[in-house]
Motif scaffolding. Structure first.
Motif, PDB file in Angstrom:
ATOM      1  N   VAL A 155     -46.663 -63.603 -43.189  1.00  0.00           N
ATOM      2  CA  VAL A 155     -47.406 -63.811 -41.953  1.00  0.00           C
ATOM      3  C   VAL A 155     -47.747 -62.459 -41.350  1.00  0.00           C
ATOM      4  O   VAL A 155     -47.121 -61.445 -41.656  1.00  0.00           O
ATOM      5  CB  VAL A 155     -46.600 -64.667 -40.945  1.00  0.00           C
ATOM      6  CG1 VAL A 155     -46.326 -66.048 -41.524  1.00  0.00           C
ATOM      7  CG2 VAL A 155     -45.302 -63.982 -40.563  1.00  0.00           C
ATOM      8  N   ALA A 156     -48.731 -62.465 -40.487  1.00  0.00           N
ATOM      9  CA  ALA A 156     -49.169 -61.225 -39.841  1.00  0.00           C
ATOM     10  C   ALA A 156     -48.177 -60.814 -38.763  1.00  0.00           C
ATOM     11  O   ALA A 156     -47.193 -61.503 -38.478  1.00  0.00           O
ATOM     12  CB  ALA A 156     -50.563 -61.422 -39.253  1.00  0.00           C
ATOM     13  N   ASP A 158     -48.305 -60.955 -35.694  1.00  0.00           N
ATOM     14  CA  ASP A 158     -48.140 -61.888 -34.584  1.00  0.00           C
ATOM     15  C   ASP A 158     -47.174 -63.026 -34.900  1.00  0.00           C
ATOM     16  O   ASP A 158     -46.838 -63.831 -34.026  1.00  0.00           O
ATOM     17  CB  ASP A 158     -49.492 -62.456 -34.148  1.00  0.00           C
ATOM     18  CG  ASP A 158     -50.199 -63.226 -35.275  1.00  0.00           C
ATOM     19  OD1 ASP A 158     -49.565 -63.531 -36.309  1.00  0.00           O
ATOM     20  OD2 ASP A 158     -51.403 -63.529 -35.111  1.00  0.00           O
ATOM     21  N   GLN A 160     -47.722 -65.658 -36.525  1.00  0.00           N
ATOM     22  CA  GLN A 160     -48.401 -66.952 -36.601  1.00  0.00           C
ATOM     23  C   GLN A 160     -49.446 -67.009 -37.712  1.00  0.00           C
ATOM     24  O   GLN A 160     -49.558 -68.006 -38.420  1.00  0.00           O
ATOM     25  CB  GLN A 160     -49.090 -67.260 -35.250  1.00  0.00           C
ATOM     26  CG  GLN A 160     -48.139 -67.279 -34.068  1.00  0.00           C
ATOM     27  CD  GLN A 160     -47.142 -68.411 -34.163  1.00  0.00           C
ATOM     28  OE1 GLN A 160     -47.465 -69.498 -34.619  1.00  0.00           O
ATOM     29  NE2 GLN A 160     -45.911 -68.142 -33.729  1.00  0.00           N
ATOM     30  N   THR A 161     -50.215 -65.942 -37.839  1.00  0.00           N
ATOM     31  CA  THR A 161     -51.314 -65.939 -38.801  1.00  0.00           C
ATOM     32  C   THR A 161     -50.769 -65.907 -40.221  1.00  0.00           C
ATOM     33  O   THR A 161     -50.041 -64.982 -40.587  1.00  0.00           O
ATOM     34  CB  THR A 161     -52.230 -64.729 -38.572  1.00  0.00           C
ATOM     35  OG1 THR A 161     -52.672 -64.727 -37.211  1.00  0.00           O
ATOM     36  CG2 THR A 161     -53.421 -64.760 -39.513  1.00  0.00           C
ATOM     37  N   LEU A 162     -51.120 -66.891 -41.021  1.00  0.00           N
ATOM     38  CA  LEU A 162     -50.646 -66.969 -42.397  1.00  0.00           C
ATOM     39  C   LEU A 162     -51.497 -66.057 -43.276  1.00  0.00           C
ATOM     40  O   LEU A 162     -52.722 -66.205 -43.350  1.00  0.00           O
ATOM     41  CB  LEU A 162     -50.716 -68.409 -42.907  1.00  0.00           C
ATOM     42  CG  LEU A 162     -50.220 -68.630 -44.336  1.00  0.00           C
ATOM     43  CD1 LEU A 162     -48.724 -68.330 -44.438  1.00  0.00           C
ATOM     44  CD2 LEU A 162     -50.510 -70.055 -44.789  1.00  0.00           C
ATOM     45  N   LEU A 163     -50.846 -65.116 -43.951  1.00  0.00           N
ATOM     46  CA  LEU A 163     -51.542 -64.212 -44.867  1.00  0.00           C
ATOM     47  C   LEU A 163     -51.477 -64.710 -46.301  1.00  0.00           C
ATOM     48  O   LEU A 163     -52.469 -64.664 -47.024  1.00  0.00           O
ATOM     49  CB  LEU A 163     -50.926 -62.806 -44.782  1.00  0.00           C
ATOM     50  CG  LEU A 163     -50.950 -62.131 -43.411  1.00  0.00           C
ATOM     51  CD1 LEU A 163     -50.252 -60.778 -43.471  1.00  0.00           C
ATOM     52  CD2 LEU A 163     -52.383 -61.964 -42.920  1.00  0.00           C
ATOM     53  N   ARG A 241     -42.665 -61.192 -41.964  1.00  0.00           N
ATOM     54  CA  ARG A 241     -43.656 -60.612 -41.062  1.00  0.00           C
ATOM     55  C   ARG A 241     -44.123 -59.271 -41.629  1.00  0.00           C
ATOM     56  O   ARG A 241     -43.337 -58.331 -41.764  1.00  0.00           O
ATOM     57  CB  ARG A 241     -43.047 -60.408 -39.676  1.00  0.00           C
ATOM     58  CG  ARG A 241     -44.063 -60.122 -38.591  1.00  0.00           C
ATOM     59  CD  ARG A 241     -43.383 -59.670 -37.317  1.00  0.00           C
ATOM     60  NE  ARG A 241     -42.462 -60.623 -36.748  1.00  0.00           N
ATOM     61  CZ  ARG A 241     -42.743 -61.462 -35.749  1.00  0.00           C
ATOM     62  NH1 ARG A 241     -43.952 -61.468 -35.224  1.00  0.00           N
ATOM     63  NH2 ARG A 241     -41.810 -62.290 -35.273  1.00  0.00           N
TER      64      ARG A 241
END
Length: 794
Positions: A155-156, A158, A160-163, A241
């Motif tokens: 994830v990024a 933040d 939350q953002t799934l990479l 993260r």
């Protein structure tokens, strides 16, 4: 998807002790955390299901304990803080936490069935899924493995953002590598693992290393794989993260899987890079074999539990063929990156065998015969017999002139002038932590100190390729103070290798810092070839280097470097005084001179342990290969000392620290035993167990060991040279003429003297020059003048 309950082949569910599901000890290493990230991780720990979680937080940065306590208490976590009196890297921090975990298990005890808590590792800024531990406990119970680990989502920053939905898929990890496969590339991420306490008992203490070349999760995984197996839970149980502060970020390991072989031919530098990776694998294989063999011998591990077959190519002669087999198998299974590593290991293993055979049966045999014959002919008739012309022509091949010229004096790279801004360019022989000594560390600290003051700094390795750029950068960044890190200094520092890379970024306004005589030649040549704006360079002078060599080319080249156009920076006023006495005009009162960068409090503040009887310990700073450390004189003085005092093994223990060497028999049945290079983290504590020291340096530079020994409460004998008289720093130091007789008498006096008092341990190094901070402030002001003048001229 739940963990597959089918057991892995070879796992023995009854081999390990049962698990106590209610208790899991979670070890977290805390180092300069982002408060919001730490809060999210602790929240995810508090939400774990199916167990009673006990958190062990190792405060590796020495200062974040209050933050962890506040956040953990607010969440109701059962917390045990482990404070640290000095900063720890990740490996040392987790080792410390695991020691505490075993101590807690002793306190907690098992249930009525003898069950023990499991142990998990935790990073400070990831996010655990709510069933991370519940799934891990179930997999441990059902498989009988010693360790389980899982996939992770990327994830990024933040959170939350799934990479990437799968770290294993993104990094193309081998899902079932086995013991030998782990030595090609580790597939276990520490923040996803859960293990039995037995793994930790067998793994501690971790094998020593200089810097960080392998991480704790690999060593723990090797122990588990060799004693009962490792099981993968094939689903993500952690969100990893990704951000700029990751110790080890996730990368696509298949991209560029040939490591640029289409651009780089497999030459000596390529082989050295492969040899570094192979050397690490071989070291871990032997460390694992030794650790588990000792455990069996001590009755701590049943022999039937050992599964060490995968180590065969590292423990026995040969092994190249098996690495070749692995290469073919990995290619067929769609793992070309790992196949390339196996191929590299095969090449190095074969090279090791060939080199050994050549040393045993090769040219050395003929050279030895010829040397013996030359001695015979010198007796009579005084001349060697002539060779047939044809034979002589075949044997005497022309030699390229480049092979006879010292290659260190010339840069091995081209400057591409792509850098957007000028920088201080620090030229050092190597950036590899294993090859770094005090002089290079001083150069690092100067560069990092100037980066903390706002300057761009480029470090260039001039002599040796970087074995691991990540390990090198980690080593340097750990030397930044918290204030320097907060100022963004890391973003102003870059590392480059002038041996591996054909071109390096440069700017016509760059200013060089040379750190040895040959790097002074490089700086001089680059300035002349490219007509750079800064015609002068800085020269960090840490000893009188011509005297490192007999009269000849190297002596002359080192002397020549003192005739270049530079501004000197002297490591101690003693050295500046010595250069002035030799007639060098640049060694005037305006030249910067600073005292050695030794943290006296690190050695002097902790109390010495109470003596409990038994022999006293004498430590020699023993480096036989380094002439100026006077190893033969030291041995002669030691022999004279123990003979004159009539000492035996009940009176004294003799150890040598520095470089490894063979044991030395001394009078009275005593033996000097070499410990080699001690880990930097363990060095102060060991010195506090030493009573007497002998450390010689036949040069005007005051070496660090006598100062470090005295600060540790050791009564130490050293030698004077020119203006050098270290006894002025403390009565604990005896500085005497560099003769065996004088050294012997000084050792006898030290033996009879009282223990070192605390006030004698508190050395004032300002007698030897400016503090490094004061020197850096003056140097920064000078750099500011140079760079601002350059900006005005644009």
């Amino acid at each position: 998807m739940n963990a597959d309950p089918v057991r892995d082949p070879g796992l023995n569910p009854s081999a390990a002790r049962p698990l106590a599901a209610p208790d899991v000890l979670v070890v977290m290493a805390v180092y300069r955390p982002e408060a919001a990230h730490l809060q999210a991780q602790l929240q995810s720990l508090a939400e774990q299901q199916g167990c009673r979680l006990r958190l062990i937080a190792v405060i590796a940065d020495t200062v974040s304990g209050a933050l962890v306590r506040e956040q953990a208490t607010a969440l109701g976590l059962d917390l045990r803080l482990v404070p640290c009196d000095q900063e720890l890297d990740a490996v040392r921090a987790f080792e410390t936490g695991l020691i505490e975990a075993l101590a807690q298990i002793e306190e907690i005890g098992g249930g009525g069935d003898g069950a023990e808590p499991a142990i998990a590792l935790c990073d400070q800024d990831d996010i655990w899924h709510g069933d991370r531990l519940e799934q891990g406990l179930a997999a441990l119970r059902d498989s009988g493995a010693q360790m389980v680990h899982s996939d992770a989502r990327l994830v990024a920053e933040d959170g939350q953002t799934l990479l990437q939905p799968s770290m294993f898929a993104f990094e193309r990890r081998w899902r079932r590598p086995g013991l030998r496969g782990l030595l090609y590339r580790n597939n276990i991420t520490g923040m996803t693992l859960l293990m039995r306490a037995e793994v930790v008992r067998l793994a501690l203490p971790f094998p020593a290393q200089s810097g960080v070349h392998f991480y704790h999760d690999l060593w723990l995984g090797l122990i588990a794989a060799a004693t009962g197996g490792v099981r993968l839970i094939d689903r993500p149980l952690v969100d990893y993260r990704q951000h700029g502060g990751n110790v080890m970020g996730a990368v696509d390991r298949q991209a560029g899987w040939l490591r640029g072989l289409h651009r780089r031919r497999p030459d000596a530098m390529w082989l050295r890079h492969e040899a570094a990776s192979y050397g690490l694998a071989r070291y871990l294989a032997h460390a694992l074999h030794s650790r588990l063999s000792d455990a069996v011998a001590d009755g701590d591990l049943p022999p039937a539990r050992l599964r060490l077959a995968g180590l065969w190519p590292y423990l026995r002669r040969g092994g190249a063929g098996l690495h070749g087999f692995d290469m073919a198998r990995l290619l067929l299974s769609g793992q070309p990156g790992l196949a390339r590593i196996a191929a590299g290991f095969g090449v190095v293993s074969m090279g090791r065998t060939i080199w050994t055979l050549r040393q045993t049966f090769g040219s050395g045999w003929q050279e030895t015969e010829e040397a013996f014959d030359a001695r015979l002919y010198s007796l009579s008739p005084g001349m060697a017999p002539p060779r047939p012309r044809l034979s002589a022509a075949k044997r005497e091949k022309p030699q390229p002139h480049d092979d006879l010229v010292d290659s260190r004096k010339a840069p091995r790279w081209q400057s591409d002038f792509s850098a957007p801004d000028p920088a201080l360019v620090v030229l050092v022989p190597t950036l590899n932590p294993t090859e770094i000594f005090a002089g290079i560390v001083t150069a690092f600290d100067i560069g990092l100190g100037l980066a903390a003051r706002g300057f761009r700094v480029r470090f260039i390795a001039t002599d040796l390729p970087m074995s691991s750029p990540a390990a090198s950068r980690s080593f340097l960044m750990r030397r930044l103070s918290p204030e320097a890190a907060a100022s963004g200094a890391a973003g102003r520092v870059s590392l480059h290798c002038g041996v591996q890379n054909p071109t390096l970024p440069a700017h016509r306004g760059d200013l060089f810092l040379a750190t040895a005589w040959w790097s002074a030649h490089i700086a001089q040549r680059l300035i002349a070839e490219h007509d750079l704006k800064q015609s002068r360079f800085f020269y960090l002078i840490q000893d009188y280097e011509p005297n490192f060599y007999p009269w000849g080319s190297e002596f002359a080249d080192a002397m020549e470097s003192y005739g270049f156009d530079f501004e000197p920076i002297f490591n101690t006023d003693l050295l500046r005084t010595y250069f002035a006495a030799q007639g060098f005009a640049f060694a005037d009162a305006k030249a910067l001179a600073f005292h050695p960068s030794i943290d006296i409090a690190r050695y002097a503040a902790p109390p010495r342990p109470e003596r409990e009887g038994g022999p006293r310990r004498l430590a020699l700073y023993g480096r036989p290969e380094v002439a100026r450390n006077m190893y033969p004189s030291a041995i002669e003085a030691l022999a004279g000392f123990v003979a004159a005092e009539g000492l035996g093994s009940a009176d004294i223990e003799l150890v040598s620290i520095g470089l490894s060497h063979a044991p030395v028999d001394l009078p009275g049945g005593l033996q000097l035993v070499s410990l080699g290079k001690l880990p930097w983290e363990d060095y102060p504590e060991y010195l506090r167990s030493v009573d007497l020291g002998l450390s010689l340096m036949y040069s005007p530079h005051p070496s660090h060991p006598p100062i470090e020994m005295a600060a540790s409460g050791v009564r130490v004998v050293t030698n004077g040279f020119g203006p050098k008289n270290l006894s002025e720093l403390s009565p604990a130091i005896a500085s005497v003429p560099p003769t065996a007789a004088a050294l012997t008498e000084a050792l006898r006096a030290a033996w009879a003297a009282a223990p070192v008092a605390q006030h004698e341990r508190e050395l004032d190094l300002t007698r030897l020059g400016l503090s490094q901070e004061a020197m850096l402030d003056r140097l920064a002001a000078r750099l500011g003048e140079v760079f601002s003048r350059d900006k005005d001229d644009r």
